[in-house]
Design an enzyme around this catalytic site. Structure first.
Site, short mmCIF file in Angstrom:
data_model
loop_
_atom_site.label_atom_id
_atom_site.label_comp_id
_atom_site.label_asym_id
_atom_site.label_seq_id
_atom_site.Cartn_x
_atom_site.Cartn_y
_atom_site.Cartn_z
N ALA A 13 -34.27 174.45 25.42
CA ALA A 13 -34.92 175.63 25.83
C ALA A 13 -34.40 176.20 27.06
O ALA A 13 -34.70 177.10 27.78
CB ALA A 13 -36.49 175.77 25.77
N THR A 14 -33.67 175.24 27.92
CA THR A 14 -33.23 175.32 29.30
C THR A 14 -31.99 176.24 29.59
O THR A 14 -31.53 176.53 30.64
CB THR A 14 -33.13 174.01 30.11
OG1 THR A 14 -31.89 173.39 29.22
CG2 THR A 14 -34.18 173.30 30.18
N GLY A 16 -29.11 179.39 27.22
CA GLY A 16 -28.33 179.87 26.14
C GLY A 16 -29.54 180.35 24.98
O GLY A 16 -30.34 181.23 25.40
N ARG A 37 -33.55 168.61 29.01
CA ARG A 37 -33.31 167.51 29.89
C ARG A 37 -33.30 167.93 31.32
O ARG A 37 -33.94 167.07 32.16
CB ARG A 37 -31.97 166.64 29.85
CG ARG A 37 -31.95 166.12 28.61
CD ARG A 37 -30.39 165.73 28.39
NE ARG A 37 -29.56 166.62 28.14
CZ ARG A 37 -28.33 166.99 28.04
NH1 ARG A 37 -27.58 165.77 28.01
NH2 ARG A 37 -27.52 167.91 28.00
N TYR A 154 -16.90 167.81 16.28
CA TYR A 154 -18.08 168.69 16.73
C TYR A 154 -18.23 169.37 15.18
O TYR A 154 -19.52 169.72 14.77
CB TYR A 154 -17.81 170.02 17.78
CG TYR A 154 -18.76 171.26 17.79
CD1 TYR A 154 -19.95 170.82 18.61
CD2 TYR A 154 -18.39 172.26 17.42
CE1 TYR A 154 -20.87 171.58 18.34
CE2 TYR A 154 -19.38 173.32 17.34
CZ TYR A 154 -20.41 172.75 17.89
OH TYR A 154 -21.51 173.81 17.76
N PRO A 184 -24.33 180.41 13.80
CA PRO A 184 -23.58 181.43 14.64
C PRO A 184 -22.12 181.25 14.96
O PRO A 184 -21.75 180.13 14.88
CB PRO A 184 -24.24 181.65 16.28
CG PRO A 184 -25.60 180.60 15.89
CD PRO A 184 -25.22 179.77 14.97
N LEU A 186 -19.03 183.00 17.68
CA LEU A 186 -19.04 182.70 19.16
C LEU A 186 -20.15 183.48 19.97
O LEU A 186 -20.21 184.68 19.92
CB LEU A 186 -17.66 183.31 19.55
CG LEU A 186 -16.52 182.40 19.32
CD1 LEU A 186 -15.14 183.16 19.25
CD2 LEU A 186 -16.29 181.22 20.15
N GLU A 190 -23.88 178.51 28.02
CA GLU A 190 -23.14 177.76 28.80
C GLU A 190 -22.35 176.64 27.90
O GLU A 190 -21.95 175.37 28.26
CB GLU A 190 -24.29 176.69 29.52
CG GLU A 190 -24.95 177.65 30.70
CD GLU A 190 -25.96 176.85 31.51
OE1 GLU A 190 -26.21 175.58 31.12
OE2 GLU A 190 -26.66 177.43 32.05
N PHE A 191 -22.44 176.81 26.49
CA PHE A 191 -21.81 175.90 25.42
C PHE A 191 -20.42 175.68 25.93
O PHE A 191 -19.87 174.33 26.04
CB PHE A 191 -21.59 176.63 24.16
CG PHE A 191 -21.04 175.96 23.01
CD1 PHE A 191 -21.69 175.02 22.24
CD2 PHE A 191 -19.34 176.16 22.83
CE1 PHE A 191 -21.19 174.39 21.32
CE2 PHE A 191 -19.00 175.43 21.91
CZ PHE A 191 -19.70 174.57 21.06
P1 NDP Z 1 -26.09 175.75 25.85
O1 NDP Z 1 -25.20 174.53 26.45
O2 NDP Z 1 -26.20 177.14 26.87
O3 NDP Z 1 -27.56 175.15 25.50
C1 NDP Z 1 -27.85 173.85 25.10
C2 NDP Z 1 -29.02 173.50 25.23
O4 NDP Z 1 -29.23 172.23 24.47
C3 NDP Z 1 -29.59 173.37 26.50
O5 NDP Z 1 -30.99 173.77 26.67
C4 NDP Z 1 -29.30 171.72 26.74
O6 NDP Z 1 -30.59 171.38 27.73
C5 NDP Z 1 -29.98 171.08 25.45
N1 NDP Z 1 -29.47 169.89 25.00
C6 NDP Z 1 -27.91 169.69 25.01
N2 NDP Z 1 -27.98 168.31 24.64
C7 NDP Z 1 -29.12 167.92 24.71
C8 NDP Z 1 -29.99 166.63 24.66
N3 NDP Z 1 -29.04 165.39 24.49
N4 NDP Z 1 -31.00 166.45 24.93
C9 NDP Z 1 -31.70 167.36 24.85
N5 NDP Z 1 -31.30 168.66 25.11
C10 NDP Z 1 -29.99 168.71 25.15
O7 NDP Z 1 -25.51 176.17 24.49
P2 NDP Z 1 -26.03 176.97 23.29
O8 NDP Z 1 -27.28 177.79 23.50
O9 NDP Z 1 -24.98 177.71 22.92
O10 NDP Z 1 -26.36 176.02 22.19
C11 NDP Z 1 -27.32 175.83 21.46
C12 NDP Z 1 -27.15 175.45 20.08
O11 NDP Z 1 -26.22 176.55 19.46
C13 NDP Z 1 -26.43 174.18 19.95
O12 NDP Z 1 -26.55 173.41 19.04
C14 NDP Z 1 -25.08 174.73 19.80
O13 NDP Z 1 -24.26 173.83 18.92
C15 NDP Z 1 -25.23 175.79 18.86
N6 NDP Z 1 -24.02 176.92 18.68
C16 NDP Z 1 -23.54 177.52 19.67
C17 NDP Z 1 -22.63 178.49 19.34
C18 NDP Z 1 -22.01 179.15 20.65
O14 NDP Z 1 -20.87 179.98 20.66
N7 NDP Z 1 -22.50 179.29 21.86
C19 NDP Z 1 -22.20 179.00 18.28
C20 NDP Z 1 -22.82 178.02 17.26
C21 NDP Z 1 -23.82 177.24 17.37
P3 NDP Z 1 -30.29 170.53 28.81
O15 NDP Z 1 -28.99 170.24 29.16
O16 NDP Z 1 -31.53 170.69 29.93
O17 NDP Z 1 -30.95 169.33 28.29
C1 8X3 Z 2 -19.75 176.87 18.44
C2 8X3 Z 2 -18.83 178.15 17.95
O1 8X3 Z 2 -16.46 178.07 17.17
O2 8X3 Z 2 -16.85 177.11 19.44
O3 8X3 Z 2 -20.58 176.32 17.47
O4 8X3 Z 2 -17.49 175.92 17.25
S1 8X3 Z 2 -17.46 177.45 17.84
#
Ligand code: NDP
Ligand code: 8X3
Length: 255
Positions: A13-14, A16, A37, A154, A184, A186, A190-191
Site C-alpha cells: 500500500a506504500t 503505486g 515495508r 518475473y 495490468p 504497463l 515505482e515498478f
Molecule cells: P510499486 O513498486 O510502485 O509498488 C510495489 C508495492 O509492493 C510497494 O508498496 C512495496 O512496498 C510493496 N512490496 C514490494 N515488495 C515487498 C515485500 N517483499 N514485502 C512487502 N511489500 C512489498 O509497483 P506497482 O504498484 O506497479 O506494483 C504493484 C503490483 O502490480 C505488483 O505485484 C506488480 O508486479 C504488479 N504489476 C505492475 C505493473 C506495472 O506496470 N507497474 C503491471 C502489472 C502488474 P514497500 O517497498 O514499502 O514494502
Molecule cells: C508489469 C508489466 O510488462 O513490465 O507486470 O512486465 S511488465
C-alpha cells in the site's frame, strides 16, 4: 445492486497500485489494513487517510513467513472481519536474459510475488472462512499471460499468480469466498525504478512516448470488482493502455 466492502487489507500500500487503491477505498469510507515495508510511508498514509476512515498499518516483508504470520494471524478482534484482501505487493527485480540472471533477483521475485502472496493469503483466510465470506483480488500481470524477452523469472512469478488465482477460486468458491485476478499491462509506478535498482533515467524511459496506465486506473477497476453484488465474481481481467497491444507491442510516438 452493488455492495460495498467494509474492511479491506491491501499489501504493497506504500506505492503505486496499492497506494491508489488505498486512497480510493478511503474516499468510500472502507476501513483499511495497509501493509508494506517502509514504515515512514505507512505512517504518512495513516495520517493522510485517517480523516476519511479507520486505518491500521502493518509493517512486514511478505517474504518472511514468520513475520507475515505474526502480523496477520492475531489481528485485533475489531479488524478480523476482512471483506477484501488485495494481494498486490510485488515487484520485478532486474531484466536480463536467463543466462545473465542474478539468482538473488530470482529469489526476490519468487519469494515476494509467489510465496509472499501465499503466506498472506494463508494468514487471512481463517477470518474469511469463519464468516463464509470474503473476496481475494490477486494482482497478476500481462507478464503472467505472455512471456517477453528477458522477463523470464518475473513472468514465471506472474504465471504462478495466474495459476494460483484459478486454483484458489476452485478451492474456495464453495466457502463463499470470491477470487479475482487483475492483470495490468504497463502502469506508471515505482515498478521500473525497483526493476532497474534505482536507475531513474532508465525507469522513466519505460513510460515515455505513449500514455501508460495510471495506478488510479487499476484502483478504479479493483473498486468495480469488489463492489459487484454477492452473486457476481469478475474472475479475471487483462487491462492495457490503449497504446499497448502485447507485452512487446507499444505504440511509442515520439521516441
Ligand atoms: P510499486 O513498486 O510502485 O509498488 C510495489 C508495492 O509492493 C510497494 O508498496 C512495496 O512496498 C510493496 N512490496 C514490494 N515488495 C515487498 C515485500 N517483499 N514485502 C512487502 N511489500 C512489498 O509497483 P506497482 O504498484 O506497479 O506494483 C504493484 C503490483 O502490480 C505488483 O505485484 C506488480 O508486479 C504488479 N504489476 C505492475 C505493473 C506495472 O506496470 N507497474 C503491471 C502489472 C502488474 P514497500 O517497498 O514499502 O514494502
Ligand atoms: C508489469 C508489466 O510488462 O513490465 O507486470 O512486465 S511488465
Amino acid at each position: 445492486m452493488s455492495t460495498q466492502p467494509q474492511t479491506a487489507l491491501i499489501t504493497g500500500a506504500t506505492s503505486g497500485i496499492g497506494l491508489a487503491t488505498a486512497r480510493l477505498m478511503a474516499a468510500y469510507g472502507v476501513r483499511l489494513i495497509l501493509c508494506g515495508r517502509r514504515r515512514e510511508r505507512l505512517d504518512a498514509l495513516k495520517e493522510e487517510l485517517s480523516p476519511r476512515t479507520e486505518v491500521l498499518t502493518l509493517r512486514f516483508d511478505v517474504r518472511e513467513r514468520e513475520a507475515v504470520t505474526q502480523a496477520l494471524s492475531q489481528l485485533p478482534e475489531a479488524w478480523q472481519a476482512i471483506d477484501v484482501l488485495i494481494n498486490n505487493a510485488g515487484n520485478a527485480h532486474g531484466l536480463a536474459p536467463i543466462q545473465e540472471g542474478n539468482p538473488d533477483d530470482w529469489d526476490a521475485m519468487i519469494d515476494g510475488n509467489v510465496k509472499g502472496l501465499l503466506y498472506v493469503t494463508k494468514a487471512v483466510l481463517p477470518y474469511m472462512l469463519e464468516r463464509k465470506q470474503g473476496h481475494i483480488v490477486n494482482i497478476g500481470s500481462i507478464a503472467g499471460k505472455e512471456v517477453y524477452p528477458a522477463g523470464n523469472v518475473y513472468c514465471a512469478s506472474k504465471f504462478a499468480v495466474d495459476a494460483l488465482s484459478k486454483a484458489m477460486r476452485i478451492d474456495l468458491y464453495k466457502e463463499g469466498i470470491r477470487v479475482s485476478e487483475v492483470n495490468p499491462g504497463l502502469v506508471e509506478t515505482e515498478f521500473s525504478l525497483v526493476r532497474f535498482k534505482g536507475d531513474a533515467g532508465r525507469a522513466k524511459k519505460v513510460y515515455e512516448g505513449y500514455r501508460p496506465l495510471r495506478p488510479e486506473d487499476i484502483a478504479d477497476l479493483i473498486w468495480f470488482i469488489v463492489t459487484r453484488p454477492a452473486h457476481v465474481n469478475i474472475a479475471e481481467v487483462l487491462v492495457l493502455p490503449a497504446d499497448q497491444a502485447t507485452s512487446t507491442l507499444v505504440n511509442r510516438r515520439d521516441t
